[in-house]
Design a protein around this motif. Structure first.
Motif, mmCIF file in Angstrom:
data_model
loop_
_atom_site.group_PDB
_atom_site.id
_atom_site.type_symbol
_atom_site.label_atom_id
_atom_site.label_comp_id
_atom_site.label_asym_id
_atom_site.label_seq_id
_atom_site.Cartn_x
_atom_site.Cartn_y
_atom_site.Cartn_z
ATOM 1 N N GLY A 155 54.423 -8.036 26.754
ATOM 2 C CA GLY A 155 54.867 -9.324 26.236
ATOM 3 C C GLY A 155 54.518 -9.544 24.777
ATOM 4 N N PHE A 156 54.426 -8.459 24.007
ATOM 5 C CA PHE A 156 54.139 -8.522 22.565
ATOM 6 C C PHE A 156 52.777 -9.170 22.279
ATOM 7 N N GLN A 157 51.832 -8.992 23.200
ATOM 8 C CA GLN A 157 50.523 -9.611 23.003
ATOM 9 C C GLN A 157 49.757 -8.970 21.848
ATOM 10 N N GLN A 158 49.906 -7.663 21.688
ATOM 11 C CA GLN A 158 49.247 -7.014 20.557
ATOM 12 C C GLN A 158 49.906 -7.467 19.253
ATOM 13 N N PRO A 159 49.123 -7.769 18.225
ATOM 14 C CA PRO A 159 49.720 -8.134 16.939
ATOM 15 C C PRO A 159 50.600 -7.004 16.407
ATOM 16 N N LEU A 160 51.661 -7.375 15.744
ATOM 17 C CA LEU A 160 52.570 -6.374 15.192
ATOM 18 C C LEU A 160 51.829 -5.401 14.283
ATOM 19 N N GLU A 161 50.865 -5.913 13.528
ATOM 20 C CA GLU A 161 50.129 -5.065 12.588
ATOM 21 C C GLU A 161 49.382 -3.944 13.303
ATOM 22 N N VAL A 162 48.863 -4.233 14.499
ATOM 23 C CA VAL A 162 48.140 -3.221 15.272
ATOM 24 C C VAL A 162 49.103 -2.136 15.744
ATOM 25 N N VAL A 163 50.245 -2.549 16.275
ATOM 26 C CA VAL A 163 51.241 -1.589 16.750
ATOM 27 C C VAL A 163 51.754 -0.753 15.580
ATOM 28 N N LEU A 164 51.986 -1.404 14.450
ATOM 29 C CA LEU A 164 52.470 -0.697 13.264
ATOM 30 C C LEU A 164 51.499 0.393 12.836
ATOM 31 N N GLU A 165 50.214 0.077 12.784
ATOM 32 C CA GLU A 165 49.233 1.057 12.324
ATOM 33 C C GLU A 165 49.182 2.271 13.247
ATOM 34 N N ASN A 166 49.336 2.042 14.543
ATOM 35 C CA ASN A 166 49.268 3.157 15.480
ATOM 36 C C ASN A 166 50.541 4.009 15.454
ATOM 37 N N CYS A 167 51.685 3.369 15.291
ATOM 38 C CA CYS A 167 52.923 4.138 15.112
ATOM 39 C C CYS A 167 52.870 4.929 13.809
ATOM 40 N N TYR A 168 52.385 4.276 12.773
ATOM 41 C CA TYR A 168 52.289 4.921 11.463
ATOM 42 C C TYR A 168 51.342 6.118 11.505
ATOM 43 N N ALA A 169 50.265 6.004 12.275
ATOM 44 C CA ALA A 169 49.294 7.095 12.368
ATOM 45 C C ALA A 169 49.949 8.373 12.888
ATOM 46 N N VAL A 170 50.896 8.230 13.812
ATOM 47 C CA VAL A 170 51.590 9.402 14.357
ATOM 48 C C VAL A 170 52.413 10.078 13.262
ATOM 49 N N PHE A 171 53.188 9.282 12.532
ATOM 50 C CA PHE A 171 54.014 9.833 11.457
ATOM 51 C C PHE A 171 53.150 10.425 10.345
ATOM 52 N N ALA A 172 52.080 9.703 9.977
ATOM 53 C CA ALA A 172 51.214 10.180 8.902
ATOM 54 C C ALA A 172 50.534 11.485 9.298
ATOM 55 N N GLY A 173 50.177 11.600 10.579
ATOM 56 C CA GLY A 173 49.566 12.838 11.050
ATOM 57 C C GLY A 173 50.517 14.018 10.934
ATOM 58 N N VAL A 174 51.771 13.799 11.279
ATOM 59 C CA VAL A 174 52.774 14.860 11.147
ATOM 60 C C VAL A 174 52.974 15.216 9.677
ATOM 61 N N ALA A 175 53.065 14.189 8.823
ATOM 62 C CA ALA A 175 53.240 14.436 7.389
ATOM 63 C C ALA A 175 52.064 15.227 6.833
ATOM 64 N N ASN A 176 50.862 14.885 7.271
ATOM 65 C CA ASN A 176 49.664 15.584 6.812
ATOM 66 C C ASN A 176 49.676 17.045 7.258
ATOM 67 N N TYR A 177 50.074 17.267 8.503
ATOM 68 C CA TYR A 177 50.133 18.633 9.027
ATOM 69 C C TYR A 177 51.165 19.472 8.274
ATOM 70 N N LEU A 178 52.353 18.896 8.061
ATOM 71 C CA LEU A 178 53.415 19.640 7.389
ATOM 72 C C LEU A 178 53.090 19.917 5.926
ATOM 73 N N SER A 179 52.269 19.047 5.331
ATOM 74 C CA SER A 179 51.902 19.253 3.927
ATOM 75 C C SER A 179 50.731 20.211 3.769
ATOM 76 N N GLY A 180 50.221 20.716 4.894
ATOM 77 C CA GLY A 180 49.133 21.685 4.825
ATOM 78 C C GLY A 180 47.761 21.086 4.957
ATOM 79 N N GLY A 181 47.702 19.792 5.297
ATOM 80 C CA GLY A 181 46.405 19.137 5.436
ATOM 81 C C GLY A 181 45.638 19.610 6.648
ATOM 82 N N LYS A 182 46.374 20.101 7.663
ATOM 83 C CA LYS A 182 45.735 20.602 8.874
ATOM 84 C C LYS A 182 46.434 21.882 9.293
ATOM 85 N N THR A 183 45.753 22.682 9.998
ATOM 86 C CA THR A 183 46.341 23.915 10.503
ATOM 87 C C THR A 183 46.359 23.872 12.013
ATOM 88 N N ALA A 184 47.325 24.544 12.580
ATOM 89 C CA ALA A 184 47.428 24.582 14.034
ATOM 90 C C ALA A 184 46.306 25.423 14.614
#
Length: 224
Positions: free
Chosen positions: A191-220
């Motif tokens: 029911g959208f109880q979590q603030p939008l900002e909280v959901v945004l940060e967690n969605c963003y973390a997934v994308f940022a993690g992928v971007a970091n991996y692809l840029s060489g920040g992490k290795t498999a």
């Protein structure tokens, strides 16, 4: 036979409105009725007679536009996804002078605001679609694939090219789509109880993690 029915059969104008325009108007009324009823009562709790009552039209006109409630649901779903994509594109274009991560954040924020602004659309996208997809997947699969393709195109622009030949951007895009869909589905179910900002940060973390991996920040991690 009424005058209007006779004119429709002849394909002539009635009160200055062509038969084609009237069909388009009836089609639109059923799509609007579908959004209202599928988005409030759910797909499996909505029958043709209820859609007709909501649209103030007879069953004859329903089957003039759609073969089944499944086909109408697919149309409502497609329009919701197209509108969502437009919101995301507009937000990203408005931040085109920013870096990749800022563009990702802008797109995600637009996505979440779009979902929250209309609970009917949220229910259709994240509650009804997963259920309907199990039985009528072919009706909506192409729309899902189109969204994956959009993310793939964004990924090719926003992320550095993968150095590992085993990494495919289309599969990365499907994973990003799926992970964020699960996060947002929990938000909608709650029911959208979590603030939008909280959901945004967690969605963003997934994308940022992928971007970091692809840029060489992490290795498999190699598993031998």
């Amino acid at each position: 036979m009424s005058e209007e029915t006779a004119e429709i059969k002849k394909g002539r104008s009635f009160r200055g409105v062509s038969a084609e325009q009237r069909r388009a108007e009836r089609h639109r009324k059923f799509v609007d009725a579908g959004l209202q009823l599928f988005g409030t009562h759910g797909f499996y709790n909505t029958k043709v007679r209820e859609l007709c009552a909501e649209a103030h039209l007879t069953e004859r006109y329903f089957y003039e536009s759609f073969k089944s409630t499944e086909e109408l649901f697919a149309q409502v779903f497609r329009e919701a996804v197209e509108s969502m994509q437009q919101h995301i594109l507009t937000a990203i274009m408005g931040q085109s002078h920013q870096g990749s991560l800022a563009l990702i954040r802008a797109g995600l924020e637009a996505f979440l605001k779009f979902v929250r602004q209309d609970p009917r659309v949220a229910r259709i996208l994240f509650i009804e679609v997963p259920q309907v997809r199990l039985e009528h997947g072919s009706l909506i699969e192409e729309t899902m694939n189109a969204f994956d393709r959009m993310l793939t195109q964004f990924g090719n622009v926003l992320f550095p090219p993968p150095k590992d030949p085993l990494i495919r951007m289309d599969l990365i895009a499907a994973g990003l789509n799926g992970s964020n869909a699960h996060i947002v589905a929990r938000w909608v179910y709650g029911g959208f109880q979590q603030p939008l900002e909280v959901v945004l940060e967690n969605c963003y973390a997934v994308f940022a993690g992928v971007a970091n991996y692809l840029s060489g920040g992490k290795t498999a991690v190699s598993v031998s």
